[in-house]
Design a protein around this motif. Structure first.
Motif, PDB file in Angstrom:
ATOM      1  N   LEU A  70       0.829  -1.018  -0.060  1.00 48.26           N
ATOM      2  CA  LEU A  70       0.150  -0.007  -0.085  1.00 48.26           C
ATOM      3  C   LEU A  70       0.955   1.172  -0.053  1.00 48.26           C
ATOM      4  N   ALA A  71       1.847   1.116   0.668  1.00 51.29           N
ATOM      5  CA  ALA A  71       2.669   2.345   0.923  1.00 51.29           C
ATOM      6  C   ALA A  71       3.353   2.727  -0.568  1.00 51.29           C
ATOM      7  N   LYS A  72       3.776   1.438  -1.124  1.00 48.85           N
ATOM      8  CA  LYS A  72       4.419   2.078  -2.455  1.00 48.85           C
ATOM      9  C   LYS A  72       3.442   2.241  -3.469  1.00 48.85           C
ATOM     10  N   ARG A  73       2.168   1.750  -3.292  1.00 51.81           N
ATOM     11  CA  ARG A  73       1.083   2.404  -4.354  1.00 51.81           C
ATOM     12  C   ARG A  73       0.902   3.757  -3.923  1.00 51.81           C
ATOM     13  N   PHE A  74       0.930   4.440  -2.662  1.00 49.75           N
ATOM     14  CA  PHE A  74       0.752   5.695  -2.392  1.00 49.75           C
ATOM     15  C   PHE A  74       2.124   6.698  -2.862  1.00 49.75           C
ATOM     16  N   GLY A  75       2.988   6.085  -3.045  1.00 48.80           N
ATOM     17  CA  GLY A  75       4.284   6.744  -3.679  1.00 48.80           C
ATOM     18  C   GLY A  75       5.562   6.799  -2.855  1.00 48.80           C
ATOM     19  N   THR A  76       5.765   5.923  -1.682  1.00 48.80           N
ATOM     20  CA  THR A  76       6.682   5.800  -0.854  1.00 48.80           C
ATOM     21  C   THR A  76       7.982   5.275  -1.924  1.00 48.80           C
ATOM     22  N   GLN A  77       9.227   5.825  -1.647  1.00 48.65           N
ATOM     23  CA  GLN A  77      10.366   5.206  -2.639  1.00 48.65           C
ATOM     24  C   GLN A  77      10.656   3.947  -2.288  1.00 48.65           C
ATOM     25  N   ARG A  78      10.630   3.491  -0.901  1.00 46.88           N
ATOM     26  CA  ARG A  78      11.348   2.040  -0.736  1.00 46.88           C
ATOM     27  C   ARG A  78      10.534   1.581   0.662  1.00 46.88           C
ATOM     28  N   SER A  79      10.352   0.336   0.381  1.00 50.87           N
ATOM     29  CA  SER A  79       9.558  -0.318   1.631  1.00 50.87           C
ATOM     30  C   SER A  79      10.442  -1.554   2.194  1.00 50.87           C
ATOM     31  N   ILE A  80      10.140  -1.776   3.376  1.00 49.44           N
ATOM     32  CA  ILE A  80      10.992  -2.772   3.947  1.00 49.44           C
ATOM     33  C   ILE A  80      10.036  -3.720   4.598  1.00 49.44           C
ATOM     34  N   ALA A  81       9.978  -5.028   4.545  1.00 50.17           N
ATOM     35  CA  ALA A  81       8.822  -5.801   5.277  1.00 50.17           C
ATOM     36  C   ALA A  81       9.636  -6.770   6.203  1.00 50.17           C
ATOM     37  N   LEU A  82       9.112  -6.863   7.603  1.00 51.41           N
ATOM     38  CA  LEU A  82       9.645  -8.088   8.191  1.00 51.41           C
ATOM     39  C   LEU A  82       8.756  -9.400   7.933  1.00 51.41           C
ATOM     40  N   ILE A  83       9.337 -10.305   7.470  1.00 48.23           N
ATOM     41  CA  ILE A  83       8.769 -11.479   7.164  1.00 48.23           C
ATOM     42  C   ILE A  83       9.354 -12.977   7.587  1.00 48.23           C
ATOM     43  N   ASN A  84       8.492 -13.232   8.572  1.00 49.10           N
ATOM     44  CA  ASN A  84       8.948 -14.555   9.184  1.00 49.10           C
ATOM     45  C   ASN A  84       8.793 -15.982   8.450  1.00 49.10           C
ATOM     46  N   ASN A  85       7.991 -16.138   7.455  1.00 50.58           N
ATOM     47  CA  ASN A  85       7.616 -17.065   6.770  1.00 50.58           C
ATOM     48  C   ASN A  85       8.566 -17.163   5.466  1.00 50.58           C
ATOM     49  N   ASN A  86       9.528 -18.142   5.245  1.00 54.52           N
ATOM     50  CA  ASN A  86      10.198 -18.076   4.143  1.00 54.52           C
ATOM     51  C   ASN A  86       9.419 -18.519   2.848  1.00 54.52           C
TER      52      ASN A  86
END
Length: 207
Positions: A70-86
Motif C-alpha cells: 500500500l505504501a508503495k502504491r501511495f508513492g513511498t520510494q522504498r519499502s522494507i517488510a519483516l517476514i518470518n515465513n520463508n
C-alpha cells in the motif's frame, strides 16, 4: 532509530491504543499515530506518500506485506517488510517490496544498516574484501548536494571516480559540484564505508 540516525524523521503507526500511548512516552522525537496501517485514510494522514522508506514490522506477515505494498502504491520510494515465513519471502521481489527482513537470518544491526545507508544503490567488494566500489544516488535531501567534492572532506582513501549526470559520464576533480540526480561511483577501503554512509546519508522520513 532515534539514537542511531539523528537526521531521520520517524512516524510510527500502532493499532493498539495502549501500546501507542506507551511508545509515545518512550520516544522523544517521533510521531506516534494510533491506527491501522492498512487503512488508506491513516496512511494519507501520516503523509506516507512523502516518506523515503516505510518499514513494516508487525507480528503478522500478511499485514507487513500488504502495508508495504500500500505504501508503495501511495508513492513511498522504498519499502522494507519483516517476514518470518520463508514461503512469503521468496515471492516478495515479484510484488515490488524492496527489502525483506527475516529475523532468523539477520540482526538488529543489519536492519539499522538498511535504514542508515542513505541512497547507496549498490556495493561491490574486490581485492579479497579490501576495496569497495559503491554507487550512490544524490537526491534533494542529500547533504552533499550542491557541494564540491573537496568541501566534503572525504577520507584520503576515498576516490569519487565517476559521476553519471543524465546521459553524461563525468570524470570529476576536486572542484566538481555534486548535483541532485547524480550517480556517484566511489572507490574506497572497506573501513571507510561507514564514513561514506554518514557523509551521503539523506534526511529521510520512516514509518
Amino acid at each position: 532509530i532515534e539514537e542511531e540516525a539523528h537526521n531521520v524523521n520517524v512516524k510510527i503507526i500502532e493499532i493498539d491504543s495502549h501500546r501507542a500511548d506507551q511508545v509515545a512516552l518512550l520516544l522523544n522525537h517521533s510521531s506516534i499515530i494510533n491506527g491501522n496501517a492498512l487503512d488508506e485514510e491513516i496512511l494519507e494522514e501520516s503523509g506516507v506518500s512523502y516518506a523515503e522508506t516505510v518499514i513494516a514490522v508487525s507480528n503478522d506477515d500478511e499485514v507487513n506485506i500488504l502495508s508495504a505494498l500500500l505504501a508503495k502504491r501511495f508513492g513511498t520510494q522504498r519499502s522494507i517488510a519483516l517476514i518470518n515465513n520463508n514461503t512469503y519471502a521468496s515471492l516478495i521481489a515479484s510484488l515490488g517490496i524492496d527489502v525483506v527482513v527475516n529475523p532468523r537470518e539477520i540482526t538488529v544491526s543489519s536492519i539499522l544498516g538498511q535504514i542508515r545507508r542513505g541512497r547507496i544503490k549498490s556495493a561491490h567488494t574486490i581485492c579479497n574484501g579490501i576495496i569497495e566500489i559503491i554507487e550512490i544516488e544524490i537526491i534533494d535531501s542529500t547533504p552533499a548536494k550542491g557541494k564540491s567534492i573537496i568541501s566534503l572532506n572525504l577520507p584520503k582513501d576515498v576516490l569519487v571516480g565517476i559521476i553519471i549526470r543524465d546521459t553524461k559520464t563525468i570524470i570529476p576533480d576536486s572542484s566538481t559540484i555534486i548535483n541532485s540526480g547524480d550517480f556517484l561511483i566511489i572507490v574506497c577501503h572497506t573501513e571507510s564505508v561507514k564514513n561514506i554512509e554518514n557523509i551521503f546519508a539523506s534526511n529521510f522520513e520512516y514509518f
